[in-house]
Design a protein around this motif. Structure first.
Motif, PDB file in Angstrom:
ATOM      1  N   LEU A 194     -71.729  89.566  24.709  1.00  0.00           N
ATOM      2  CA  LEU A 194     -72.286  89.837  23.369  1.00  0.00           C
ATOM      3  C   LEU A 194     -73.404  88.865  23.020  1.00  0.00           C
ATOM      4  O   LEU A 194     -74.336  89.209  22.292  1.00  0.00           O
ATOM      5  CB  LEU A 194     -71.178  89.781  22.314  1.00  0.00           C
ATOM      6  N   VAL A 250     -76.791  90.376  24.144  1.00  0.00           N
ATOM      7  CA  VAL A 250     -77.338  91.651  23.656  1.00  0.00           C
ATOM      8  C   VAL A 250     -78.570  91.338  22.812  1.00  0.00           C
ATOM      9  O   VAL A 250     -78.501  90.537  21.879  1.00  0.00           O
ATOM     10  CB  VAL A 250     -76.289  92.422  22.824  1.00  0.00           C
ATOM     11  N   ASN A 292     -64.615  83.590  24.246  1.00  0.00           N
ATOM     12  CA  ASN A 292     -64.520  84.696  25.186  1.00  0.00           C
ATOM     13  C   ASN A 292     -65.111  85.987  24.608  1.00  0.00           C
ATOM     14  O   ASN A 292     -65.732  86.771  25.327  1.00  0.00           O
ATOM     15  CB  ASN A 292     -63.046  84.892  25.565  1.00  0.00           C
ATOM     16  N   LEU A 293     -64.934  86.187  23.320  1.00  0.00           N
ATOM     17  CA  LEU A 293     -65.533  87.377  22.696  1.00  0.00           C
ATOM     18  C   LEU A 293     -67.053  87.320  22.841  1.00  0.00           C
ATOM     19  O   LEU A 293     -67.707  88.333  23.080  1.00  0.00           O
ATOM     20  CB  LEU A 293     -65.163  87.452  21.211  1.00  0.00           C
ATOM     21  N   ALA A 294     -67.612  86.125  22.694  1.00  0.00           N
ATOM     22  CA  ALA A 294     -69.068  85.977  22.711  1.00  0.00           C
ATOM     23  C   ALA A 294     -69.637  86.123  24.112  1.00  0.00           C
ATOM     24  O   ALA A 294     -70.750  86.607  24.290  1.00  0.00           O
ATOM     25  CB  ALA A 294     -69.463  84.621  22.127  1.00  0.00           C
ATOM     26  N   ASN A 295     -68.893  85.652  25.103  1.00  0.00           N
ATOM     27  CA  ASN A 295     -69.402  85.734  26.483  1.00  0.00           C
ATOM     28  C   ASN A 295     -68.255  85.977  27.434  1.00  0.00           C
ATOM     29  O   ASN A 295     -67.542  85.054  27.815  1.00  0.00           O
ATOM     30  CB  ASN A 295     -70.155  84.455  26.845  1.00  0.00           C
ATOM     31  N   LEU A 345     -58.621  91.329  26.819  1.00  0.00           N
ATOM     32  CA  LEU A 345     -58.948  91.642  25.428  1.00  0.00           C
ATOM     33  C   LEU A 345     -60.114  92.629  25.308  1.00  0.00           C
ATOM     34  O   LEU A 345     -60.072  93.559  24.507  1.00  0.00           O
ATOM     35  CB  LEU A 345     -59.275  90.325  24.707  1.00  0.00           C
ATOM     36  N   ILE A 350     -60.192  96.242  23.245  1.00  0.00           N
ATOM     37  CA  ILE A 350     -60.972  96.574  22.044  1.00  0.00           C
ATOM     38  C   ILE A 350     -62.288  97.279  22.366  1.00  0.00           C
ATOM     39  O   ILE A 350     -63.029  97.640  21.458  1.00  0.00           O
ATOM     40  CB  ILE A 350     -61.223  95.345  21.130  1.00  0.00           C
ATOM     41  N   GLY A 351     -62.569  97.469  23.632  1.00  0.00           N
ATOM     42  CA  GLY A 351     -63.714  98.312  23.993  1.00  0.00           C
ATOM     43  C   GLY A 351     -65.081  97.714  23.717  1.00  0.00           C
ATOM     44  O   GLY A 351     -66.000  98.420  23.301  1.00  0.00           O
ATOM     45  N   THR A 352     -65.219  96.412  23.961  1.00  0.00           N
ATOM     46  CA  THR A 352     -66.549  95.813  23.786  1.00  0.00           C
ATOM     47  C   THR A 352     -67.432  96.143  24.991  1.00  0.00           C
ATOM     48  O   THR A 352     -66.952  96.482  26.058  1.00  0.00           O
ATOM     49  CB  THR A 352     -66.454  94.273  23.677  1.00  0.00           C
ATOM     50  N   THR A 353     -68.718  95.985  24.787  1.00  0.00           N
ATOM     51  CA  THR A 353     -69.679  96.258  25.844  1.00  0.00           C
ATOM     52  C   THR A 353     -69.465  95.318  27.031  1.00  0.00           C
ATOM     53  O   THR A 353     -68.954  94.214  26.882  1.00  0.00           O
ATOM     54  CB  THR A 353     -71.113  96.105  25.297  1.00  0.00           C
ATOM     55  N   ASN A 354     -69.882  95.780  28.223  1.00  0.00           N
ATOM     56  CA  ASN A 354     -69.738  94.936  29.422  1.00  0.00           C
ATOM     57  C   ASN A 354     -70.681  93.749  29.409  1.00  0.00           C
ATOM     58  O   ASN A 354     -70.433  92.738  30.044  1.00  0.00           O
ATOM     59  CB  ASN A 354     -70.017  95.766  30.676  1.00  0.00           C
TER      60      ASN A 354
END
Ligand code: TPP
Ligand code: SF4
Ligand code: MG
Lengths: 613, 351
Positions: B328, B331, B98-101, B317, B321-325
């Protein structure tokens, strides 16, 4: 009359109490010497404790560039009564010991110079706040060194101003403390150290950096976006450095971040998250030390068998178990080479200094993606946490990440049938695709159970065997693409050589010079990766004996050279070191000479050892 | 056991959804579970829910651990990527994925052994981090795949086939998830598809961590008369605290509800959840009053089902933690590498 000074070749050591604020003052000295143009190295020898126990900081100063740790202290700043005895004993004859003479004491050595400065008293006279009194004691001894060893006052003042540029109010009192120390010596002390620092030209295009910062930067430059970790000394500062730089360089205009850093609940989760992210096409990594590797083992096997890229930084410390958490070792070599149950074999990169932590960190991401497998970057506490003088880091702006064999939607349209684990190119490396890429093609099932070439479950022994052999071929194919061993044929005639890897290299290279002086010229090979390239065997073939120097009890790298490179056992002579301290050149010389004395061909040429050291 | 693909034959009259896909397109390989296993019913409900929702199957990632339940991700959504990881560690794999996509739909399927024993720590932390996923625990009170040992959700009163009792209290995953900050928590029974399908849909719509604890009997090891996870026991002791109707954004709400008996929740994507109360005392939007009611059901040996808790803030999540929309993994490399001039400046700061 004092003898003529010795310039820019000495060891300066600080014995202090941890948690007393001495660390930044000690770093200030190392940096000042560096800025004076003299190569230095700084070793932090610290306890696994937050406050109150003895801690040391050793600076080796060497214009000749010998910056491995060296035994024997020329100038000792003894600020910790708990360790006075031990600290005094380490000072070489003719050396100098500085102490806080607020409480006078007899050190019982006639052959060294003792300089007492009433540091606590002076601080008490000038400051009322107890915390300030404590902190400025550290600046006082730095000031004393200006007079005693020739530390450049202007350089130190500049560094202080820089350090507090965000809090300019603090500059003046720090300068004041510095000057109090300097002036006390100037007015009250006649003795000066036999060793002196003076400006030199040895640090052009050099920087001073720890391996963990360099490795964290490497991850940033490689384009890693997901960092998942669990705190453990000595790896913690690797992710912290990545995070510090990422929050600066990866910040978008809307305040969001092109990075996700998760402090996991344990190492199992940390590595699981890294695997999940990389399965999904982001570059991810985790950093840990021995105990963490043990916990991660099951997942490492999954990444190996399901062929998921994974970058792991193992900043090694003293094992087994919790071991010596704040001392250095190279004792996870076998654990990492074969991590996890079943047949596995993993790529390991072996950085020799922080500079290589940067380059190998970047390489690790390319290799993990290219070979779809875990890659270990095997750093250690000495490289990871200590400040080394290295060449400035370089980056080639044309370098693009190698993401390996990844099919996008257009490429999937082209292929007739996608099979995740099929060896299409004959190199053992299959094609992968990221989840969500194509509406009809490319979906596959990732599993740790045995699978056929399209990822389907199988209990067919033949298919299982084929798959495992293919994975082996895939990894074998990587050997010549890994960082090559650094080979130094110092004499065409020599039939003996030292083999080492990692942080021991500075000591080994200095040790080789000492061995030259002892009449033994040895060749040298520093391993930089596992599995071994053909050059390793070629080097072994041209020698009768290889002294394998490594910082673990059981000569683990020697085991790998036996088992994986097939080098004759009698040729490989184990030279282990496990005291947890960075290696010294004298250890290298003495251990190699001792080993040589046991060899029939060399025994007679060597005089028995009657050493006074 | 082998990898048996279902025949590709497609009946010309099979109903298609708006994506032009038939129900068959949401199925997987043929199940190898025991005939009558509750897990197969959950699989069927998943197929129906995903078909109805017109989910683009390739945008779903199926995550699981190890166990009979974890195997089921192979039996539905053949066009989705699946990840059958290691025992109890699916939450960390799902978190990383989920962090990756952040744009895929994450559907986790686990068992009570996988979740409440070996994986309890990871489960708790995934809940706490509000990983945007639907986590289904197919709860049979036993370790099916290793042949019937007690699991940590086995009730104290529930004996195994040989008449042995467990001396330990059971872990209630729903209560725990509510306390740990899960946004959507429901319990269901694999034997009640009418209830389960809308819950699955709501869980998939929900943004944040959604848990459905599905009591899913193991016919082979835990379906005897002294088990509290048997078909008969669950049928007799099932107490729905509320009925859920899920209305997608584009449909109008037509059903009539008694005034005062329903609560409406509009989800982030516009879908409407209509919750009609069957237990007057139960309010699934209020953690403070809900937990004691659940405790009371449990003490009486009753199984409260339906939506047990919903937090309409729908935080996940990435918000925390404020990741980009942008995912990742999309990018571009240029945006990730600071380049040589930045490195020169970093070098200068180290002199
Ligand atoms: C590390 C590890 N330990 C033990 C096992 C063996 N094991 C496989 S499945 C399982 C229990 C599964 O129980 P549950 O999650 O409830 O799934 P069920 O089969 O009941 O659906 C165990 C203990 C394993 N695969 N890995
Ligand atoms: S053993 Fe139990 S859980 Fe496993 S397939 Fe059979 S019925 Fe289902
Ligand atoms: Mg179970």
């Amino acid at each position: 009359m004092q003898p003529d000074p010795i310039f820019n070749e000495f060891v300066l050591k600080f014995g202090t109490v941890n948690g007393s604020g001495s660390a930044s003052a000690n770093l200030l000295c190392a940096k000042a010497l560096f800025r004076m143009g003299i190569p230095v190295s700084a070793k932090n020898i610290f306890p696994s404790n937050i406050q109150g126990l003895p801690t040391w900081y050793e600076i080796r100063v060497s214009e000749a560039g010998h910056t491995a740790r060296r035994d024997g202290v020329d100038v000792m700043v003894a600020m910790n009564p708990q360790s006075y005895k031990r600290d005094t004993a380490e000072v070489v004859a003719g050396g100098l010991l500085i102490y806080d003479s607020t409480f006078e004491r007899d050190f019982g050595r006639e052959d060294i110079n003792i300089v007492g400065i009433p540091i606590a008293r002076i601080c008490a006279e000038h400051w009322t706040d107890t915390r300030q009194r404590q902190l400025f004691k550290n600046l006082l001894y730095v000031g004393a060194l200006i007079e005693l060893i020739g530390l450049d006052a202007a350089v130190v003042e500049d560094l202080i101003a820089q350090q507090f540029h965000a809090k300019p109010m603090l500059v003046e009192p720090n300068h004041k403390a510095l000057h109090l120390g300097r002036d006390y010596v100037r007015e009250n002390i006649d003795i000066r150290a036999e060793v002196r620092a003076r400006p030199a030209n040895g640090t052009k295009n050099k920087i001073i950096m720890s391996g963990n910062e360099a490795a964290g930067l490497g991850a940033l430059y490689a384009g890693a976006t997901v960092a998942t970790w669990y705190p453990i000394t000595p790896s913690t500062s690797l992710v912290e450095n990545y995070e510090r730089h990422a929050t600066k360089f990866r910040r978008n205009e809307d305040g969001t971040l092109n990075a996700a850093i998760i402090q996991a609940e344990d190492e199992l989760a940390a590595v699981g998250m890294a695997i999940g992210a990389s399965w999904n096409g982001a570059r991810s990594f985790t950093a840990t030390s021995g105990p963490g590797i043990s916990l991660m083992a099951e997942f490492i096997g999954l990444a190996y068998f399901a062929e998921i890229p994974l970058v792991l930084f193992n900043v090694q410390r003293g094992g087994p178990s919790t071991g010596m958490p704040t001392r250095t070792q190279q004792s996870d070599i076998l654990t990492c080479a074969y991590a996890s149950h079943g047949d596995t074999l993993h790529i390991m990169l072996l950085p020799g200094d922080p500079g290589e932590c940067f380059t190998m960190s970047v390489d690790a991401f390319d290799l993990a993606d290219r070979y779809q497998t875990p890659v270990f970057v095997m750093s250690d506490l000495d490289i990871g946490m200590n400040d080394w003088v290295i060449d400035a880091l370089e980056w080639d702006d044309s370098r693009q990440p190698d993401r390996g064999k990844v099919l996008d939607a257009a490429a999937l349209d082209e292929v007739e049938e996608f099979a995740r684990y099929r060896d299409v190119d004959g190199d053992g490396i299959p094609y992968r695709t990221y989840p969500g890429t194509h509406p009809e093609k490319g979906a596959f099932f990732t599993r740790g159970t045995s699978h056929n070439d399209s990822g389907g479950y199988t209990e067919d022994g033949r298919i299982h065997a084929e798959n495992l052999h293919r994975i082996k071929r895939k990894i074998d194919g990587a050997t010549e693409r890994l960082p090559a061993p650094a080979i130094d044929i110092r004499s065409d005639l020599s039939r003996i050589a030292i083999v080492n890897f990692g942080a021991t290299d500075l000591a080994v290279r200095e040790g080789l010079e000492l061995l030259d002086e002892a009449g033994q010229t040895l060749n040298h090979m520093r391993l930089r990766a596992f599995p071994f390239a053909a050059a390793v065997n070629e080097f072994a073939d041209r020698h009768d004996y290889l002294f394998v120097i490594e910082q673990n009890r059981d000569s683990q790298m020697r085991h790998l050279l036996l088992a994986e490179a097939g080098i004759e056992p009698s040729k490989l002579i184990a030279v282990p070191n496990i005291d947890g301290m960075p290696l010294t050149a004298t250890f290298v010389r003495d251990a190699v000479l001792d080993a040589l004395r046991t060899l029939p061909e060399y025994k007679d040429a060597l005089t028995p050892r009657i050493s006074a050291e | 056991m082998t990898h048996i693909l279902k025949p590709q034959f497609r009946h010309p009259k099979l109903r298609t959804n708006a994506l032009g896909l038939t129900r068959r397109d949401y199925e997987g390989v043929i199940s190898t579970l025991c005939a009558g296993c509750g897990h197969d019913s959950v699989t069927a409900a998943l197929v129906e829910a995903c078909f109805d929702m017109e989910l683009p199957a390739h945008r779903v990632a199926k995550m699981s651990g190890i166990g009979c339940s974890s195997k089921t991700t192979n039996y539905f959504l053949n066009r989705s990527h699946g990840f059958n990881s290691v025992h109890g560690r699916m939450p960390s794999i799902a978190t990383g994925a989920n962090l990756a996509n952040r744009d895929l739909v994450y559907l986790g399927v686990s068992g009570d052994g996988d979740t409440a024993s070996i994986g309890l720590g990871q489960f708790c932390h995934a809940v706490r981090r509000r990983v945007n996923m639907l986590y289904i625990c197919e709860n049979n009170g036993t370790y099916g795949l290793t042949k019937g040992q007690f699991s940590a959700t086995n009730d104290r009163a529930s004996k195994n086939r040989r008449g042995m009792e467990t001396p330990f209290d059971s872990i209630d995953l729903c209560n725990m998830a509510i306390e740990l900050g899960a946004g959507f928590v429901a319990r269901a029974f694999s034997g009640d598809k009418a209830q389960l399908v809308p819950l699955i849909k709501a869980g998939l719509h929900y943004r944040g961590f959604a848990l459905i604890d599905v009591i899913s009997p193991c016919v082979t090891f835990n379906n005897h008369t002294t088990s509290t996870k048997s078909y008969d026991y669950v049928r007799d002791h099932n107490h729905m605290v509320g009925r859920l109707d899920l209305v997608p954004e584009r449909e109008e709400i037509t059903a009539e509800y008694e005034p005062g008996t329903s609560a409406d929740v509009t989800l982030h994507d516009g879908a409407q959840m209509k919750l009609s109360k069957l237990d007057e005392s139960y309010d699934p939007t209020d953690m403070e009053t809900a937990l004691p009611v659940l405790e009371r059901y449990k003490k009486r040996g009753e199984i409260a089902t339906g939506v047990l808790y919903i937090d309409d803030r729908e935080q996940d999540l990435h918000d925390l933690i404020g990741t980009t929309n942008q995912p990742l993994n999309e990018v571009p490399a240029d945006a990730l590498c600071p380049g040589s001039s930045a490195l020169d400046a970093i070098n200068d700061a180290h002199r």
